[in-house]
Write a protein that holds these residues in place. Sequence first.
Motif, PDB file in Angstrom:
ATOM      1  N   PRO A  74      24.766  74.549  44.937  1.00 53.38           N
ATOM      2  CA  PRO A  74      24.807  73.567  43.846  1.00 53.38           C
ATOM      3  C   PRO A  74      24.397  74.137  42.486  1.00 53.38           C
ATOM      4  O   PRO A  74      24.969  73.758  41.464  1.00 53.38           O
ATOM      5  N   ASP A 127      23.558  81.396  46.466  1.00 52.47           N
ATOM      6  CA  ASP A 127      24.260  81.537  45.193  1.00 52.47           C
ATOM      7  C   ASP A 127      24.917  82.906  45.022  1.00 52.47           C
ATOM      8  O   ASP A 127      25.765  83.080  44.139  1.00 52.47           O
ATOM      9  N   VAL A 165      27.140  75.654  40.194  1.00 53.67           N
ATOM     10  CA  VAL A 165      28.335  74.863  39.835  1.00 53.67           C
ATOM     11  C   VAL A 165      28.589  74.901  38.317  1.00 53.67           C
ATOM     12  O   VAL A 165      29.718  75.169  37.892  1.00 53.67           O
ATOM     13  N   MET A 183      31.460  73.416  46.908  1.00 51.71           N
ATOM     14  CA  MET A 183      30.247  74.116  46.447  1.00 51.71           C
ATOM     15  C   MET A 183      28.960  73.442  46.924  1.00 51.71           C
ATOM     16  O   MET A 183      27.890  73.633  46.335  1.00 51.71           O
ATOM     17  N   ILE A 232      36.283  71.558  42.046  1.00 50.31           N
ATOM     18  CA  ILE A 232      34.967  71.811  42.657  1.00 50.31           C
ATOM     19  C   ILE A 232      34.562  70.531  43.392  1.00 50.31           C
ATOM     20  O   ILE A 232      34.416  69.482  42.753  1.00 50.31           O
ATOM     21  N   ALA A 284      31.961  76.290  36.563  1.00 50.24           N
ATOM     22  CA  ALA A 284      32.721  75.361  35.719  1.00 50.24           C
ATOM     23  C   ALA A 284      33.098  76.028  34.396  1.00 50.24           C
ATOM     24  O   ALA A 284      34.203  75.822  33.874  1.00 50.24           O
ATOM     25  N   ILE A 340      29.818  67.982  45.691  1.00 49.86           N
ATOM     26  CA  ILE A 340      28.669  68.350  44.848  1.00 49.86           C
ATOM     27  C   ILE A 340      27.866  67.119  44.398  1.00 49.86           C
ATOM     28  O   ILE A 340      27.275  67.116  43.315  1.00 49.86           O
TER      29      ILE A 340
END
Length: 440
Positions: free
Chosen positions: A322, A283, A325, A318, A341, A329, A344
């Motif tokens: 995960p 991340d 996300v 992505m 994106i 967004a 996912i």
Amino acid sequence: MSATPDPRLEAESVTVRTLAGFDETVRVLGSKSYTNRYLAIASLSGQETVIDNALLSDDTVYLSRAIEAFGHVTCDIDHDTARIRVTPTGRPMRAPGEDIFVGGAGTPLRFLISMAGHAEGTTVITGNARMQERPMGDLLKALPALGVDATAVRGNGSPPIRVVGGSFKGGATSISGAVSSQFTSSLIINALRAETDTEITISDELVSKPYVEMTLAALNEVGVRVDRDGYRRFTVPAGQQARGGQVTVEPDASGMSYFLVAAAILGSRVVIPGIGAGSHQGDVHLVEALERMGCRTEVGDDSITVTGGPLHGIDIDMEAMPDVVPSLAVAAAYAEGTTRITNIASLRVKECDRIAAVTTELRKMGIEVEEHQDAMYITGGTPHGATIDTYDDHRIAMTFAIAGLRTEGVVIKDPGCVAKSFPTFWKTLDTLHPDLESTK
Ligand SMILES: O=C(O)C1=C[C@@H](OP(=O)(O)O)[C@@H](O)[C@H](O)C1
Ligand SMILES: C=C(OP(=O)(O)O)C(=O)O
């Protein structure tokens, strides 16, 4: 950060106050994923282990209590120092008399299924209503080849899971990596206590690969070697002894994401100390996505800095990150143009269906979102205030709280759900509001 209880964890809703901008150093709590890994490894190693800067949250406390229920260790949690001490009791690992309940803690539940294979007797592991819908099937299919009989009580591949233990021998198995990387991490970690070498072949494409890297990094740190052929095969040689002693957890990159996005959408600056370029947390790469959207960023050895600016949409796969996300967004909702994106699908089986949740809640704020089975296309605009449903999902609550720093009238329902991974989230958010400084 004071340890006094935050009344917002019990509140029905929180109205977020907007903020003109900020320039702050923000300390986030220790990594959920590393805390879970060190706990599981310490449970299996038979060595006294001190975990410093541990995340103390619902998920990690559930895992600590579950491990203790096997009787072979105690987990002493010190909230003042954020330390967990895992101490062997000298007793064997035995199935607890009562079902193990882990709330909504997915990673702990998946680690515990394999761990129960080491405990004498039959263990039943379950969680909250959502947890009872989350998939375990791939792990259940892989365990018999290693000697462990684990089945879904209702025959639906989801908890409650019944494990007949005392039987994790090792050997060769194959597992699908398409739904969750946590199954593979669970097998690798628990192979630590197997009698023979354990060889795990991934039968297809592994999702969320950085989390398996974190598993290998945590094992490596305590002296355990895992041989590998890329993401195709992992072999844990038998007879290895994980070191006890002291480990330190780095800050949580998913928790960090909320403050990076806050800087991004407010044209502000944030510094996150204690985490940097050497991190295995996938991340962390959200930083690069924010840079592509128009932020200035600096990833040092021991800190990450993001400075916001005018944002524009990007196309981004992505699959490897995960959990951030929803964070990206929200940045996309304030960017010029469309952010696509992709890849996912795993978001549909998290604490809630996060593709559906983010789509619904962004639309409530007046943002155009195209929802696909495994993708979201978000066209930025001028979001308006809304009451946000959070679906008992910490990441939905924290993500939309950040939108509320920029947009008037954002109300977050069930703000207490942040306790799953970030119980001090609301207090940390307070520190961005200069007029609240005196109450820090
Ligand atoms: O191993 C871990 O610590 C995690 C793996 C990821 O799950 P998946 O592998 O199911 O995507 C991630 O979403 C979760 O929050 C933590
Ligand atoms: C998906 C998550 O956690 P878990 O799978 O461990 O419940 C998360 O924290 O976003």
